[in-house]
Design a protein around this motif. Structure first.
Motif, PDB file in Angstrom:
ATOM      1  N   THR A 176      86.060  -8.153 148.459  1.00 17.23           N
ATOM      2  CA  THR A 176      86.523  -9.136 147.491  1.00 17.23           C
ATOM      3  C   THR A 176      87.364  -8.471 146.419  1.00 17.23           C
ATOM      4  O   THR A 176      86.994  -7.426 145.906  1.00 17.23           O
ATOM      5  N   PHE A 177      88.501  -9.095 146.090  1.00 14.88           N
ATOM      6  CA  PHE A 177      89.366  -8.620 145.014  1.00 14.88           C
ATOM      7  C   PHE A 177      89.587  -9.735 144.008  1.00 14.88           C
ATOM      8  O   PHE A 177      90.002 -10.826 144.374  1.00 14.88           O
ATOM      9  N   PHE A 178      89.289  -9.481 142.769  1.00 14.35           N
ATOM     10  CA  PHE A 178      89.804 -10.298 141.682  1.00 14.35           C
ATOM     11  C   PHE A 178      90.011  -9.342 140.542  1.00 14.35           C
ATOM     12  O   PHE A 178      89.170  -8.530 140.224  1.00 14.35           O
ATOM     13  N   GLY A 179      91.205  -9.394 139.996  1.00 11.56           N
ATOM     14  CA  GLY A 179      91.578  -8.314 139.099  1.00 11.56           C
ATOM     15  C   GLY A 179      92.169  -8.754 137.796  1.00 11.56           C
ATOM     16  O   GLY A 179      92.002  -9.875 137.353  1.00 11.56           O
ATOM     17  N   HIS A 180      92.910  -7.861 137.258  1.00 15.84           N
ATOM     18  CA  HIS A 180      93.465  -8.005 135.927  1.00 15.84           C
ATOM     19  C   HIS A 180      94.856  -8.608 135.980  1.00 15.84           C
ATOM     20  O   HIS A 180      95.576  -8.453 136.955  1.00 15.84           O
ATOM     21  N   ARG A 181      95.222  -9.253 134.919  1.00  9.31           N
ATOM     22  CA  ARG A 181      96.544  -9.863 134.807  1.00  9.31           C
ATOM     23  C   ARG A 181      97.637  -8.811 134.914  1.00  9.31           C
ATOM     24  O   ARG A 181      98.653  -9.030 135.539  1.00  9.31           O
ATOM     25  N   ASP A 234      86.845  -6.393 157.905  1.00 10.49           N
ATOM     26  CA  ASP A 234      87.841  -7.223 158.573  1.00 10.49           C
ATOM     27  C   ASP A 234      88.036  -8.587 157.910  1.00 10.49           C
ATOM     28  O   ASP A 234      88.767  -9.429 158.399  1.00 10.49           O
ATOM     29  N   ARG A 235      87.389  -8.786 156.767  1.00 13.47           N
ATOM     30  CA  ARG A 235      87.532 -10.044 156.032  1.00 13.47           C
ATOM     31  C   ARG A 235      87.729  -9.715 154.556  1.00 13.47           C
ATOM     32  O   ARG A 235      86.991  -8.910 153.992  1.00 13.47           O
ATOM     33  N   PHE A 236      88.715 -10.360 153.945  1.00 18.11           N
ATOM     34  CA  PHE A 236      89.060 -10.081 152.552  1.00 18.11           C
ATOM     35  C   PHE A 236      89.241 -11.387 151.797  1.00 18.11           C
ATOM     36  O   PHE A 236      89.830 -12.331 152.312  1.00 18.11           O
ATOM     37  N   TYR A 237      88.723 -11.420 150.577  1.00 16.35           N
ATOM     38  CA  TYR A 237      88.904 -12.554 149.685  1.00 16.35           C
ATOM     39  C   TYR A 237      89.634 -12.050 148.442  1.00 16.35           C
ATOM     40  O   TYR A 237      89.300 -10.999 147.910  1.00 16.35           O
ATOM     41  N   VAL A 238      90.630 -12.821 147.989  1.00 15.91           N
ATOM     42  CA  VAL A 238      91.468 -12.414 146.865  1.00 15.91           C
ATOM     43  C   VAL A 238      91.537 -13.551 145.862  1.00 15.91           C
ATOM     44  O   VAL A 238      91.675 -14.722 146.243  1.00 15.91           O
ATOM     45  N   GLY A 239      91.480 -13.205 144.569  1.00 14.18           N
ATOM     46  CA  GLY A 239      91.701 -14.193 143.512  1.00 14.18           C
ATOM     47  C   GLY A 239      93.190 -14.459 143.367  1.00 14.18           C
ATOM     48  O   GLY A 239      93.996 -14.008 144.171  1.00 14.18           O
ATOM     49  N   ARG A 240      93.552 -15.175 142.298  1.00 12.40           N
ATOM     50  CA  ARG A 240      94.983 -15.437 142.107  1.00 12.40           C
ATOM     51  C   ARG A 240      95.370 -15.520 140.629  1.00 12.40           C
ATOM     52  O   ARG A 240      96.314 -16.197 140.266  1.00 12.40           O
ATOM     53  N   GLN A 241      94.672 -14.789 139.785  1.00 14.03           N
ATOM     54  CA  GLN A 241      94.938 -14.896 138.366  1.00 14.03           C
ATOM     55  C   GLN A 241      95.933 -13.894 137.806  1.00 14.03           C
ATOM     56  O   GLN A 241      96.359 -14.039 136.694  1.00 14.03           O
ATOM     57  N   GLY A 242      96.303 -12.870 138.516  1.00 15.30           N
ATOM     58  CA  GLY A 242      97.190 -11.899 137.889  1.00 15.30           C
ATOM     59  C   GLY A 242      97.922 -11.010 138.864  1.00 15.30           C
ATOM     60  O   GLY A 242      97.918 -11.230 140.085  1.00 15.30           O
ATOM     61  N   TRP A 297      82.666 -19.333 138.615  1.00 13.07           N
ATOM     62  CA  TRP A 297      81.983 -19.887 139.790  1.00 13.07           C
ATOM     63  C   TRP A 297      82.638 -19.377 141.058  1.00 13.07           C
ATOM     64  O   TRP A 297      81.974 -18.945 141.979  1.00 13.07           O
ATOM     65  N   ARG A 298      83.977 -19.434 141.102  1.00 17.87           N
ATOM     66  CA  ARG A 298      84.722 -18.955 142.266  1.00 17.87           C
ATOM     67  C   ARG A 298      84.474 -17.462 142.498  1.00 17.87           C
ATOM     68  O   ARG A 298      84.261 -17.021 143.615  1.00 17.87           O
TER      69      ARG A 298
END
Length: 110
Positions: A5-10, A34-42, A102-103
């Protein structure tokens, strides 16, 4: 099936892209991720998405999804289809101010 899982900085310097790619290749080849989830904030999220899009060409068995925190578009507008996005079930009932945490929790528990 291991997931990452990736969610990162702006803000994210472009100079880390080669390192990010190298780490992802290592995880795919040596750790079986083999599975990746990515945020979309920055910028970091956008970079991770772009690298995964490239790697999916070389490693067709991997899956990645940009996990939305809200539905794109305004009420009454049609929503464009994006093949690499995912909207978690249950998020539609979460108040807007709590949608990102939550996400992120949803992503971590996959």
């Amino acid at each position: 099936m291991p997931a990452c899982t990736f969610f990162g900085h702006r803000d994210c310097p472009a100079c880390i892209r080669p390192q990010l790619r190298a780490v992802l290749v290592e995880w795919i080849e040596q750790c079986g991720v083999d599975r990746f989830y990515v945020g979309r904030q920055g910028a970091f999220d956008a970079m991770a998405r772009a690298v995964l899009r490239e790697l999916a060409q070389a490693y067709p068995h991997i899956e990645y999804a940009v996990v939305l925190e809200r539905m794109p578009g305004r009420a009454g507008q049609s929503i464009p289809a994006f093949a690499d996005t995912l909207f978690p079930e249950g998020l539609e009932r979460v108040p807007a101010r709590f949608a990102i945490p939550w996400r992120n929790t949803w992503m971590l528990t996959r």
